[in-house]
Scaffold this motif. Structure first.
Motif, PDB file in Angstrom:
ATOM      1  N   ALA A  49      21.715 -57.573  -8.116  1.00  0.00           N
ATOM      2  CA  ALA A  49      21.172 -56.469  -8.894  1.00  0.00           C
ATOM      3  C   ALA A  49      19.748 -56.221  -8.443  1.00  0.00           C
ATOM      4  O   ALA A  49      19.114 -57.078  -7.806  1.00  0.00           O
ATOM      5  N   VAL A  50      19.236 -55.053  -8.779  1.00  0.00           N
ATOM      6  CA  VAL A  50      17.840 -54.710  -8.518  1.00  0.00           C
ATOM      7  C   VAL A  50      17.145 -54.529  -9.862  1.00  0.00           C
ATOM      8  O   VAL A  50      17.670 -53.829 -10.744  1.00  0.00           O
ATOM      9  N   ILE A  51      16.000 -55.176 -10.014  1.00  0.00           N
ATOM     10  CA  ILE A  51      15.191 -54.996 -11.221  1.00  0.00           C
ATOM     11  C   ILE A  51      13.967 -54.169 -10.849  1.00  0.00           C
ATOM     12  O   ILE A  51      13.075 -54.644 -10.138  1.00  0.00           O
ATOM     13  N   ILE A  52      13.948 -52.926 -11.294  1.00  0.00           N
ATOM     14  CA  ILE A  52      12.797 -52.061 -11.071  1.00  0.00           C
ATOM     15  C   ILE A  52      11.727 -52.459 -12.084  1.00  0.00           C
ATOM     16  O   ILE A  52      11.948 -52.392 -13.293  1.00  0.00           O
ATOM     17  N   ASP A  53      10.573 -52.872 -11.572  1.00  0.00           N
ATOM     18  CA  ASP A  53       9.573 -53.513 -12.416  1.00  0.00           C
ATOM     19  C   ASP A  53       8.450 -52.555 -12.814  1.00  0.00           C
ATOM     20  O   ASP A  53       7.632 -52.156 -11.994  1.00  0.00           O
ATOM     21  N   LEU A  54       8.423 -52.219 -14.101  1.00  0.00           N
ATOM     22  CA  LEU A  54       7.340 -51.405 -14.656  1.00  0.00           C
ATOM     23  C   LEU A  54       6.213 -52.256 -15.212  1.00  0.00           C
ATOM     24  O   LEU A  54       5.172 -51.719 -15.596  1.00  0.00           O
ATOM     25  N   GLU A  55       6.412 -53.571 -15.246  1.00  0.00           N
ATOM     26  CA  GLU A  55       5.426 -54.432 -15.898  1.00  0.00           C
ATOM     27  C   GLU A  55       4.413 -54.985 -14.893  1.00  0.00           C
ATOM     28  O   GLU A  55       3.505 -54.290 -14.455  1.00  0.00           O
ATOM     29  N   ASP A  56       4.579 -56.229 -14.494  1.00  0.00           N
ATOM     30  CA  ASP A  56       3.554 -56.919 -13.702  1.00  0.00           C
ATOM     31  C   ASP A  56       3.294 -56.273 -12.350  1.00  0.00           C
ATOM     32  O   ASP A  56       2.184 -56.376 -11.817  1.00  0.00           O
ATOM     33  N   ALA A  57       4.296 -55.623 -11.772  1.00  0.00           N
ATOM     34  CA  ALA A  57       4.150 -55.091 -10.416  1.00  0.00           C
ATOM     35  C   ALA A  57       3.378 -53.781 -10.363  1.00  0.00           C
ATOM     36  O   ALA A  57       3.037 -53.312  -9.274  1.00  0.00           O
ATOM     37  N   VAL A  58       3.084 -53.185 -11.512  1.00  0.00           N
ATOM     38  CA  VAL A  58       2.444 -51.869 -11.542  1.00  0.00           C
ATOM     39  C   VAL A  58       1.119 -51.956 -12.294  1.00  0.00           C
ATOM     40  O   VAL A  58       1.072 -52.430 -13.437  1.00  0.00           O
ATOM     41  N   ALA A  59       0.053 -51.487 -11.656  1.00  0.00           N
ATOM     42  CA  ALA A  59      -1.268 -51.488 -12.285  1.00  0.00           C
ATOM     43  C   ALA A  59      -1.276 -50.545 -13.484  1.00  0.00           C
ATOM     44  O   ALA A  59      -0.541 -49.543 -13.506  1.00  0.00           O
ATOM     45  N   PRO A  60      -2.093 -50.833 -14.494  1.00  0.00           N
ATOM     46  CA  PRO A  60      -2.129 -49.980 -15.697  1.00  0.00           C
ATOM     47  C   PRO A  60      -2.308 -48.498 -15.397  1.00  0.00           C
ATOM     48  O   PRO A  60      -1.628 -47.651 -15.996  1.00  0.00           O
ATOM     49  N   ALA A  61      -3.184 -48.164 -14.459  1.00  0.00           N
ATOM     50  CA  ALA A  61      -3.453 -46.762 -14.162  1.00  0.00           C
ATOM     51  C   ALA A  61      -2.266 -46.060 -13.517  1.00  0.00           C
ATOM     52  O   ALA A  61      -2.194 -44.822 -13.523  1.00  0.00           O
ATOM     53  N   ALA A  62      -1.333 -46.831 -12.982  1.00  0.00           N
ATOM     54  CA  ALA A  62      -0.194 -46.238 -12.266  1.00  0.00           C
ATOM     55  C   ALA A  62       1.100 -46.254 -13.063  1.00  0.00           C
ATOM     56  O   ALA A  62       2.126 -45.762 -12.589  1.00  0.00           O
ATOM     57  N   LYS A  63       1.072 -46.794 -14.268  1.00  0.00           N
ATOM     58  CA  LYS A  63       2.321 -46.985 -15.014  1.00  0.00           C
ATOM     59  C   LYS A  63       2.991 -45.665 -15.393  1.00  0.00           C
ATOM     60  O   LYS A  63       4.214 -45.527 -15.280  1.00  0.00           O
ATOM     61  N   ALA A  64       2.225 -44.689 -15.850  1.00  0.00           N
ATOM     62  CA  ALA A  64       2.829 -43.422 -16.269  1.00  0.00           C
ATOM     63  C   ALA A  64       3.504 -42.727 -15.093  1.00  0.00           C
ATOM     64  O   ALA A  64       4.643 -42.252 -15.215  1.00  0.00           O
ATOM     65  N   ALA A  65       2.818 -42.667 -13.958  1.00  0.00           N
ATOM     66  CA  ALA A  65       3.403 -42.024 -12.779  1.00  0.00           C
ATOM     67  C   ALA A  65       4.621 -42.793 -12.292  1.00  0.00           C
ATOM     68  O   ALA A  65       5.629 -42.187 -11.876  1.00  0.00           O
ATOM     69  N   ALA A  66       4.553 -44.117 -12.336  1.00  0.00           N
ATOM     70  CA  ALA A  66       5.698 -44.929 -11.905  1.00  0.00           C
ATOM     71  C   ALA A  66       6.892 -44.676 -12.803  1.00  0.00           C
ATOM     72  O   ALA A  66       8.029 -44.521 -12.325  1.00  0.00           O
ATOM     73  N   ARG A  67       6.658 -44.616 -14.094  1.00  0.00           N
ATOM     74  CA  ARG A  67       7.728 -44.349 -15.058  1.00  0.00           C
ATOM     75  C   ARG A  67       8.387 -43.002 -14.770  1.00  0.00           C
ATOM     76  O   ARG A  67       9.611 -42.879 -14.755  1.00  0.00           O
ATOM     77  N   ASP A  68       7.560 -42.000 -14.522  1.00  0.00           N
ATOM     78  CA  ASP A  68       8.083 -40.656 -14.288  1.00  0.00           C
ATOM     79  C   ASP A  68       8.821 -40.540 -12.952  1.00  0.00           C
ATOM     80  O   ASP A  68       9.673 -39.659 -12.794  1.00  0.00           O
ATOM     81  N   GLY A  69       8.490 -41.432 -12.004  1.00  0.00           N
ATOM     82  CA  GLY A  69       9.089 -41.337 -10.681  1.00  0.00           C
ATOM     83  C   GLY A  69      10.383 -42.099 -10.505  1.00  0.00           C
ATOM     84  O   GLY A  69      11.042 -41.980  -9.459  1.00  0.00           O
ATOM     85  N   ILE A  70      10.783 -42.883 -11.510  1.00  0.00           N
ATOM     86  CA  ILE A  70      11.981 -43.708 -11.364  1.00  0.00           C
ATOM     87  C   ILE A  70      13.231 -42.852 -11.177  1.00  0.00           C
ATOM     88  O   ILE A  70      14.072 -43.128 -10.320  1.00  0.00           O
ATOM     89  N   ALA A  71      13.351 -41.819 -11.983  1.00  0.00           N
ATOM     90  CA  ALA A  71      14.556 -40.983 -11.909  1.00  0.00           C
ATOM     91  C   ALA A  71      14.731 -40.392 -10.519  1.00  0.00           C
ATOM     92  O   ALA A  71      15.841 -40.380  -9.970  1.00  0.00           O
ATOM     93  N   GLN A  72      13.637 -39.927  -9.930  1.00  0.00           N
ATOM     94  CA  GLN A  72      13.720 -39.359  -8.584  1.00  0.00           C
ATOM     95  C   GLN A  72      14.086 -40.429  -7.565  1.00  0.00           C
ATOM     96  O   GLN A  72      14.868 -40.200  -6.645  1.00  0.00           O
ATOM     97  N   GLY A  73      13.523 -41.622  -7.744  1.00  0.00           N
ATOM     98  CA  GLY A  73      13.849 -42.715  -6.834  1.00  0.00           C
ATOM     99  C   GLY A  73      15.308 -43.124  -6.913  1.00  0.00           C
ATOM    100  O   GLY A  73      15.918 -43.491  -5.911  1.00  0.00           O
ATOM    101  N   LEU A  74      15.877 -43.043  -8.117  1.00  0.00           N
ATOM    102  CA  LEU A  74      17.279 -43.406  -8.298  1.00  0.00           C
ATOM    103  C   LEU A  74      18.224 -42.304  -7.833  1.00  0.00           C
ATOM    104  O   LEU A  74      19.392 -42.567  -7.531  1.00  0.00           O
ATOM    105  N   ALA A  75      17.717 -41.076  -7.777  1.00  0.00           N
ATOM    106  CA  ALA A  75      18.573 -39.931  -7.464  1.00  0.00           C
ATOM    107  C   ALA A  75      19.200 -40.035  -6.087  1.00  0.00           C
ATOM    108  O   ALA A  75      20.294 -39.528  -5.856  1.00  0.00           O
TER     109      ALA A  75
END
Length: 284
Positions: free
Chosen positions: A31-57
């Motif tokens: 399985a793949v665990i897409i990590d929104l926690e430790d792997a993403v800096a606080p300033a980048a979390k919102a953009a990372a969250r919004d970009g997951i759907a496109q990455g999965l598409a």
């Protein structure tokens, strides 16, 4: 709805690196665990969250199982994480620093019964409440690095063994598969991964969190039964014949021993089939 595969070897990938999602899927990990926690800096979390759907598409449905590790319930990101990922085609969610069964129930209500919930236990309170968490989660996992820091210990086996054993007992008493052990921070030292995986298997763990595709093959080798165990299992099953207790090499072979032998053979066959895929993924 727990996962019964042995071993279960999920691979972390940072949520803010969607270009890596496809490579992670092709790595051979379970399985793949897409990590929104430790792997993403606080300033980048919102953009990372919004970009997951496109990455999965760009991924084909059913290519592999996809989990998302959200930020903890004690952070300001938790509610937004749940709202965003609830609309995504996920296999499951990983809840970090799991301590409160009520938070796991919130995830259940948000995602429904078709989404697996992995409780990542990383704190002393989480260990104390592991048996309660196991009643709600589909599987427990051990965040050994954070736990070691939380108790003021070095990240060494003997300091963390009691916590690991508690997770194994909590999982078994709740009827769950063996818990998933924490990461090995080095991926260049294959033997370190093999040794850590073998140690986890000895304690009753059913998988291991991975941080790099190069760890897949070594982890598989670590969880594999030894040649001696396989030979012993073959001998037991051959001697059993039509069933019942028999004497073998001066010892009685009864139901628990036969069950052990069958488990060894089952795991050996599964791990043998995984070995080539894991090593091929590491080379990709």
């Amino acid at each position: 709805m727990g996962d019964t595969r042995f071993p279960f070897l999920p691979l972390f990938v940072p949520a803010d690196r969607p270009e890596r999602f496809g490579k992670a899927v092709a790595s051979g990990a379970d399985a793949v665990i897409i990590d929104l926690e430790d792997a993403v800096a606080p300033a980048a979390k919102a953009a990372a969250r919004d970009g997951i759907a496109q990455g999965l598409a760009g991924l084909k449905p059913g290519d592999t199982e996809i989990y998302i590790r959200v930020n903890g319930a004690d952070t300001g990101y938790f509610a937004d994480d749940l709202e965003t990922v609830a609309a995504l085609p996920l296999t499951g969610i990983v809840l970090p620093k799991a301590e409160d069964p009520a938070i796991l129930r919130i995830a259940r209500e948000t995602f429904g019964t078709n989404v697996r919930v992995i409780a990542l236990v990383e704190t002393p309170l989480g260990i104390v409440r592991a048996r309660e968490l196991a009643q709600v989660a589909d599987r427990l996992a051990f965040g050994s690095l954070d736990y070691a820091v939380a108790i003021g210990a070095r990240h060494v086996r003997y300091a963390l063994e009691a916590a690991r054993q508690e997770l194994v007992l909590a999982s078994a008493s709740a009827g769950l598969s063996g818990p998933i052990d924490g990461v090995t921070t080095t991926y260049r030292d294959e033997q370190a991964v093999v040794d850590d995986a073998a140690y986890a298997a000895d304690l009753g763990f059913g998988g291991k969190l991975l941080i790099h595709p190069a760890q897949i093959g070594p982890a598989i080798r670590g969880f594999s039964p030894t040649d001696e165990e396989i030979g012993r299992a073959d001998k037991i099953l051959s001697a059993l014949g039509d069933g019942g207790a028999v004497a073998l090499d001066g010892a009685m072979v009864d139901a628990p021993v036969v069950k052990w032998a069958k488990t060894v053979k089952f795991r050996a066959l599964r791990l043998q089939s995984l070995q080539t895929d894991g090593e091929a993924g590491a080379e990709a």
